[in-house]
Motif scaffolding. Structure first.
Motif, PDB file in Angstrom:
ATOM      1  N   ALA A  12     -11.342   7.436  19.389  1.00  0.00           N
ATOM      2  CA  ALA A  12     -11.620   6.685  20.619  1.00  0.00           C
ATOM      3  C   ALA A  12     -13.100   6.765  20.974  1.00  0.00           C
ATOM      4  CB  ALA A  12     -10.768   7.204  21.764  1.00  0.00           C
ATOM      5  N   TYR A  13     -13.677   7.949  20.843  1.00  0.00           N
ATOM      6  CA  TYR A  13     -15.112   8.089  21.115  1.00  0.00           C
ATOM      7  C   TYR A  13     -15.923   7.232  20.152  1.00  0.00           C
ATOM      8  CZ  TYR A  13     -19.835   9.754  21.208  1.00  0.00           C
ATOM      9  OH  TYR A  13     -21.201   9.790  21.267  1.00  0.00           O
ATOM     10  N   GLU A  14     -15.622   7.323  18.868  1.00  0.00           N
ATOM     11  CA  GLU A  14     -16.383   6.579  17.862  1.00  0.00           C
ATOM     12  C   GLU A  14     -16.288   5.070  18.071  1.00  0.00           C
ATOM     13  OE1 GLU A  14     -14.665   8.339  14.367  1.00  0.00           O
ATOM     14  OE2 GLU A  14     -16.079  10.038  14.418  1.00  0.00           O
ATOM     15  N   LEU A  15     -15.101   4.580  18.394  1.00  0.00           N
ATOM     16  CA  LEU A  15     -14.933   3.148  18.651  1.00  0.00           C
ATOM     17  C   LEU A  15     -15.748   2.696  19.860  1.00  0.00           C
ATOM     18  CD1 LEU A  15     -11.089   2.814  18.049  1.00  0.00           C
ATOM     19  CD2 LEU A  15     -12.905   1.795  16.649  1.00  0.00           C
ATOM     20  N   GLN A  16     -15.752   3.501  20.907  1.00  0.00           N
ATOM     21  CA  GLN A  16     -16.490   3.135  22.109  1.00  0.00           C
ATOM     22  C   GLN A  16     -18.001   3.284  21.921  1.00  0.00           C
ATOM     23  OE1 GLN A  16     -14.134   4.162  25.912  1.00  0.00           O
ATOM     24  NE2 GLN A  16     -13.350   5.520  24.296  1.00  0.00           N
ATOM     25  N   ALA A  17     -18.427   4.238  21.114  1.00  0.00           N
ATOM     26  CA  ALA A  17     -19.856   4.432  20.864  1.00  0.00           C
ATOM     27  C   ALA A  17     -20.460   3.236  20.125  1.00  0.00           C
ATOM     28  CB  ALA A  17     -20.077   5.722  20.073  1.00  0.00           C
ATOM     29  N   GLU A  18     -19.659   2.541  19.336  1.00  0.00           N
ATOM     30  CA  GLU A  18     -20.123   1.377  18.573  1.00  0.00           C
ATOM     31  C   GLU A  18     -20.296   0.126  19.421  1.00  0.00           C
ATOM     32  OE1 GLU A  18     -17.033   0.748  15.728  1.00  0.00           O
ATOM     33  OE2 GLU A  18     -17.564   2.499  14.530  1.00  0.00           O
ATOM     34  N   LEU A  19     -19.764   0.113  20.621  1.00  0.00           N
ATOM     35  CA  LEU A  19     -19.694  -1.116  21.405  1.00  0.00           C
ATOM     36  C   LEU A  19     -21.026  -1.582  21.975  1.00  0.00           C
ATOM     37  CD1 LEU A  19     -16.424  -0.481  23.437  1.00  0.00           C
ATOM     38  CD2 LEU A  19     -16.742  -1.918  21.410  1.00  0.00           C
ATOM     39  N   GLY A  20     -21.901  -0.664  22.276  1.00  0.00           N
ATOM     40  CA  GLY A  20     -23.130  -1.046  22.957  1.00  0.00           C
ATOM     41  C   GLY A  20     -22.864  -1.483  24.391  1.00  0.00           C
ATOM     42  N   ALA A  21     -21.807  -0.965  24.976  1.00  0.00           N
ATOM     43  CA  ALA A  21     -21.422  -1.338  26.335  1.00  0.00           C
ATOM     44  C   ALA A  21     -22.314  -0.642  27.360  1.00  0.00           C
ATOM     45  CB  ALA A  21     -19.965  -0.956  26.593  1.00  0.00           C
ATOM     46  N   VAL A  22     -22.441  -1.242  28.510  1.00  0.00           N
ATOM     47  CA  VAL A  22     -23.040  -0.575  29.658  1.00  0.00           C
ATOM     48  C   VAL A  22     -21.999   0.425  30.131  1.00  0.00           C
ATOM     49  CG1 VAL A  22     -23.887  -0.870  32.009  1.00  0.00           C
ATOM     50  CG2 VAL A  22     -24.397  -2.608  30.275  1.00  0.00           C
ATOM     51  N   GLU A  23     -22.378   1.701  30.200  1.00  0.00           N
ATOM     52  CA  GLU A  23     -21.411   2.752  30.508  1.00  0.00           C
ATOM     53  C   GLU A  23     -21.723   3.438  31.827  1.00  0.00           C
ATOM     54  OE1 GLU A  23     -20.334   4.209  25.997  1.00  0.00           O
ATOM     55  OE2 GLU A  23     -21.612   5.467  27.215  1.00  0.00           O
ATOM     56  N   VAL A  24     -20.664   3.813  32.503  1.00  0.00           N
ATOM     57  CA  VAL A  24     -20.781   4.682  33.671  1.00  0.00           C
ATOM     58  C   VAL A  24     -19.849   5.871  33.492  1.00  0.00           C
ATOM     59  CG1 VAL A  24     -21.546   2.890  35.280  1.00  0.00           C
ATOM     60  CG2 VAL A  24     -19.110   3.363  35.024  1.00  0.00           C
TER      61      VAL A  24
END
Length: 100
Positions: A47-59
């Motif tokens: 889950a971390y790896e998938l989200q790290a690839e997104l380039g999303a604005v994170e809070v």
């Protein structure tokens, strides 16, 4: 503008994959990740790896604090994640579009 928002993944890579497939099909202009990314036992590393690839604005979500706390749960979770996931507690509480 097409905006995609993900939130409260809680380490569930199985469900996250389905959500991301749908998001990619819609080709959003902006992706937001509202936190609570890895706390959970389904598959926090993936889950971390998938989200790290997104380039999303994170809070910062409230469960990101577990990684900087102490105790058995924190130790288990940190053992599941790559070292770079230790940065999650430092994600900002707020962002503007210009910051992301």
């Amino acid at each position: 503008m097409r905006v995609a928002v993900i939130s409260d993944t809680h380490g569930n890579a199985f469900a996250l994959r389905a959500v991301l497939a749908d998001i990619r099909a819609t080709a959003p202009d902006l992706m937001l990740n509202l936190g609570d990314q890895v706390y959970g036992k389904a598959d926090p590393r993936t889950a971390y790896e998938l989200q790290a690839e997104l380039g999303a604005v994170e809070v910062h979500g409230n469960t990101e604090e577990i990684l900087s706390g102490s105790g058995e749960l924190r130790d288990w979770l940190r053992a599941q994640l790559p070292a770079e996931a230790g940065c999650l507690p430092q994600t900002p509480l707020t962002q503007t579009a210009a910051e992301g």
